[in-house]
Design an enzyme around this catalytic site. Structure first.
Site, PDB file in Angstrom:
ATOM      1  CB  THR A  14      30.014   2.152  37.977  1.00 10.98           C
ATOM      2  OG1 THR A  14      30.177   1.459  36.736  1.00 10.98           O
ATOM      3  CG2 THR A  14      31.023   3.290  38.031  1.00 10.98           C
TER       4      THR A  14
ATOM      5  CD  GLN B 224      29.723 -10.242  33.011  1.00 11.59           C
ATOM      6  OE1 GLN B 224      28.957 -11.159  32.743  1.00 11.59           O
ATOM      7  NE2 GLN B 224      29.560  -9.021  32.512  1.00 11.59           N
TER       8      GLN B 224
ATOM      9  CB  SER C 142      25.592  -4.712  37.622  1.00  4.79           C
ATOM     10  OG  SER C 142      24.789  -3.913  36.792  1.00  4.79           O
ATOM     11  N   GLY C 143      22.399  -5.293  38.547  1.00  2.82           N
ATOM     12  CA  GLY C 143      21.153  -5.959  38.207  1.00  2.82           C
ATOM     13  C   GLY C 143      20.965  -6.214  36.732  1.00  2.82           C
ATOM     14  CG  HIS C 144      22.638  -3.661  33.450  1.00  2.00           C
ATOM     15  ND1 HIS C 144      23.225  -3.873  32.231  1.00  2.00           N
ATOM     16  CD2 HIS C 144      23.561  -3.029  34.203  1.00  2.00           C
ATOM     17  CE1 HIS C 144      24.457  -3.386  32.242  1.00  2.00           C
ATOM     18  NE2 HIS C 144      24.687  -2.877  33.435  1.00  2.00           N
TER      19      HIS C 144
ATOM     20  CB  THR D 200      14.536   8.461  47.080  1.00  2.00           C
ATOM     21  OG1 THR D 200      14.338   9.694  47.781  1.00  2.00           O
ATOM     22  CG2 THR D 200      13.242   7.676  47.076  1.00  2.00           C
TER      23      THR D 200
ATOM     24  CB  CYS E 245      33.748  -0.758  18.008  1.00  4.48           C
ATOM     25  SG  CYS E 245      33.583  -2.538  18.078  1.00  4.48           S
TER      26      CYS E 245
END
Length: 759
Positions: free
Chosen positions: A78, A194, A214-216, A252, A343
């Site tokens: 984001t 993705q 994105s890492g996660h 940081t 949802c």
């Protein structure tokens, strides 16, 4: 199959997030414990920390094929999206010419973070360009002709490499050719979240200006990401401050996150522990899952072409089932999937599938299974096994046809409510006589209805609509063809050959259902052909009394409203008379079953509606004339279309001043409460197919939401009892508890967070 409660979780929602790879977690932990220096410090600890950051950047450049482009570490995708959009629009604004119209383009199937960010910065920077969604075809591919026509006037174009819901990938080479042929200067951002680890990336060989990651999404921790910026692309820092990242991104650095990314990058570069499978292996695993789904659910429909999507995503729909139902079913088997979109208590729709032009039922029923490259064969094998057991549970509940389970089926006796969006279908079955009637049948659940009738060995007496529906097609046709082909009936399905009885000089026709009768009452108003159906005890009817257990009132009365009267066949004056007549011949505490339920209230009563709907109360009590009712009703109906959205609303809703009290418990408080109140009834409100997969004898009874109306009718004389409702997540139990409290049940509570937070 063992109880799924003790089975290990099978996680198939990797497109939402992934577990942190154990080696990546270890690297992050080691960094926090022993190499915790600030990378900006010049002492030894700082230099060691900076080395971790430099290694991560070097490896990221290799993984992305970034060449001379920059890689800046961020908090996640984001932030990367904001960085790209802010940089592009700030630079583009300086080049805008007065009096010329400009646009900003984005793919219609983009993650919502992109269009929402575009709107935000377009407004904040006062660019004031027109933001346009690029259409996609049924395969999810961007419309190149549209891009060719629109991109010459565009300041920025945003596309995605791989879609998060369907796994569909775009042809970046063709896209680049189309964009640059018609506008060589437009700024181009590609969401690559993705794509990482699932498809080749050679960003330096493209003219992509910005690419967030994105890492996660690939076994890294949350809170770490990075953004690629092409050499020469304009850049404006999104975060200013201490000048970290060479002044490009202050704050940081997330050193533990970078240490974890180092491990992920090693896996992608083939320098790790080889836990990531090849594309070929991942395709084989997806094929195993798709075969299992087709075997368990023969009617399953896949919502994307596997040849045009990465091998780690399956998006499918099962006719007759909403995404929420399938999600709850799989969750009961300890298998995590998602709907691919947010949802809510209302209708769940996939804007991605809507943009692709797929049928609404596919959008409302969409399920996404997604896994990452570290998935194992054992996990997929176990998932395939559980998919079969889920189908078996549906067969046990007579929701799908399946050999070998009819002898152990749950017997249906009483009322069953099936919903599609805001529309309701009602099935009343009399177990003793083996007869059933379906009221307001819906096309979307037609196969389910046929399966229920067959599995339960029920004889269908009639399939009846309460009126001609404007918002959907009746599902009567399939039921009539299968069970009532020789029955003569009127246009709504009421049998012409039926018994009649005279009560108070009025003649009513009725159908026998064992010890009950279904009585037809003409109640025009919403439409000219509107009827209400009263399910009464036969002995009471013979005494010339109406004491209905259920009144199927169509759209005469809805929860929170009365039916709209601005259709061509509507008549507000007739509705006024129908409301007064129906209230006079029925019990005001009796259960009303409308043909629509837009706010998950299930059923209602005259008393409950009169308490919150002044117009209804005035009409029934005779405190408003027919003329004034018509005037008030006309005013209400004027605003219905303003609130309907994509759905035709069949009533104008009133604000409720009625506040209901529902007790909420966490697992500890609930245990203590039950110990102190032994008379409290603990009710599991999962559906029977979930219950079959995950049965816990701790609960007093099972009352699924589809049977809540039946439970309310059975318990309406016992509203002082204490009821505590429990479900998987706490959402359904909260909804049901509110419905019970609104109807007058005085002591209702539920387990907040459900099973998900109680273990």
């Amino acid at each position: 199959m063992d109880n799924p409660e003790v089975l290990k979780q099978i996680y198939l929602d990797a497109n939402a997030t992934t577990p942190v790879l154990s080696s990546a977690a270890a690297a992050a932990m080691e960094t926090m414990e022993t190499m915790f220096g600030n990378p900006s410090s010049s002492h030894t600890s700082g230099l060691q920390a900076k080395q971790i950051m430099d290694q991560a950047r070097c490896k990221a450049i290799q993984v992305l094929g970034a060449g001379t482009g920059q890689v800046i570490f961020t908090s996640g995708a984001t932030e990367g999206i904001q960085t790209g959009i802010l940089s592009a629009l700030y630079a583009a604004k300086a080049k805008m010419k007065a009096g010329q119209s400009y646009s900003i383009l984005y793919g219609a199937t983009e993650h919502k973070a992109v269009p929402e960010s575009l709107k935000h910065w377009n407004r904040i920077l006062e660019v004031n360009a027109t933001i346009k969604a690029i259409p996609v075809d049924v395969q999810g591919k961007l419309d190149m002709e549209y891009i060719a026509n629109e991109v010459p006037d565009a300041l920025m174009i945003c596309t995605m490499a791989v879609n998060n819901e369907t796994g569909v990938y775009q042809d970046l080479s063709l896209l680049e050719q189309t964009i640059r042929t018609h506008n060589s200067d437009v700024y181009w951002m590609v969401d690559c979240v993705q794509a990482l680890g699932k498809t080749h990336l050679g960003l330096a060989d493209t003219t992509i200006d910005y690419a967030p990651f994105s890492g996660h999404k690939l076994y890294g921790p949350k809170g770490i990401g990075f953004v690629y910026i092409r050499e020469g692309a304009p850049f404006t820092p999104f975060i200013a401050g201490g000048g970290q990242e060479s002044g490009l991104r202050s704050g940081t650095e997330n050193l533990p996150g970078l240490a974890a990314l180092n491990v992920i990058f090693d896996e992608l570069l083939g320098q790790g522990s080889d836990v990531f499978s090849s594309t070929k292996v991942l395709s084989e695993l997806r094929a195993q899952l798709s075969t299992a789904l087709k075997t368990a659910f023969p009617t399953v429909v896949f919502n994307h072409n596997f040849d045009n999507s990465v091998p780690t995503t399956l998006n499918f729909s099962i006719p007759g089932f909403t995404s929420k139902e399938i999600m709850d079913l799989f969750d009961a088997a300890n298998m995590r999937v998602s709907s691919g979109s947010a949802c809510s208590s209302k209708v769940t729709r996939s804007f991605v599938l809507d943009a692709m032009g797929l049928e609404p039922w596919r959008s409302e029923s969409a399920i996404r299974m997604s896994f990452g490259p570290a998935v194992t064969q054992q996990q997929i094998t176990e998932a395939c096994d559980r998919i079969q057991h889920c189908a078996h549970a549906l067969g046990h509940s007579c929701l799908v046809s399946m050999d070998g389970v009819t002898n152990e089926r749950e017997e249906l006796d009483g009322l069953l409510q099936l919903k599609v969006g805001g529309s309701c279908c009602w099935v009343y079955a009399d177990k003793q006589s083996g007869k059933a009637v379906v009221i307001d049948p819906l096309v979307e659940v037609q196969e389910r209805l046929l399966t229920i009738l067959e599995c339960q060995k029920l004889s269908l007496v009639a399939a009846i609509d309460t009126h001609g529906h404007a918002d959907h097609t009746s599902g009567r046709v399939g039921l009539v063809q299968a069970h009532l082909s020789e029955q003569a009936c009127d246009p709504l399905g009421w049998p012409i050959q039926c018994d009649r009885i005279e009560i108070n000089k009025n003649v009513f026709s009725f159908i026998e259902l064992g010890e009950h009768c279904l009585v037809k009452v003409s109640t025009p108003g919403h439409t000219a052909d509107s009827i209400s159906l009263l399910l009464c005890d036969k002995s009471q009817l013979l005494k010339e009394k109406f004491v209905p257990e259920f009144t199927f009132c169509g759209d005469l009365i809805l929860m929170g409203s009365v039916g709209r009267t601005n259709f061509s066949t509507s008549d507000a004056a007739a509705m006024y008379c129908s409301l007064r007549n129906l209230a006079k011949i029925t019990n005001k505490q009796g259960v009303l079953c409308p043909s629509h339920d837009y706010h998950n209230e299930f059923v209602t009563t005259f008393d409950a509606e009169m308490n919150r709907n002044t117009l209804l109360e005035q009409a029934i009590e005779g405190r408003i004339s027919s003329a004034n009712f018509i005037k008030a009703k006309t005013s209400l109906d004027l605003h219905i279309d303003d609130e309907q959205g994509a759905e035709i609303m069949c009533g104008a809703f009133v604000e409720s001043c009625q506040k209901v009290q529902v007790s909420e418990y966490d697992s500890v408080a609930l245990t203590e409460h039950i110990e102190q109140h032994s008379d409290a009834t603990l009710i599991d409100i999962r559906e029977p197919h979930e219950y079959a997969l995950n049965h816990d004898q701790y609960f007093s009874k099972n009352v699924p939401l589809t049977r809540l109306a039946n439970f309310i009718a059975q318990q309406h004389n016992n509203m002082d009892q204490e009821l505590i409702l429990v479900c998987r997540s706490g959402s359904r139990s909260h909804i049901a508890a509110n419905a019970l409290a609104r109807l007058g049940f005085k002591h209702v509570g539920h387990l907040k967070g459900g099973y998900a937070l109680s273990h």
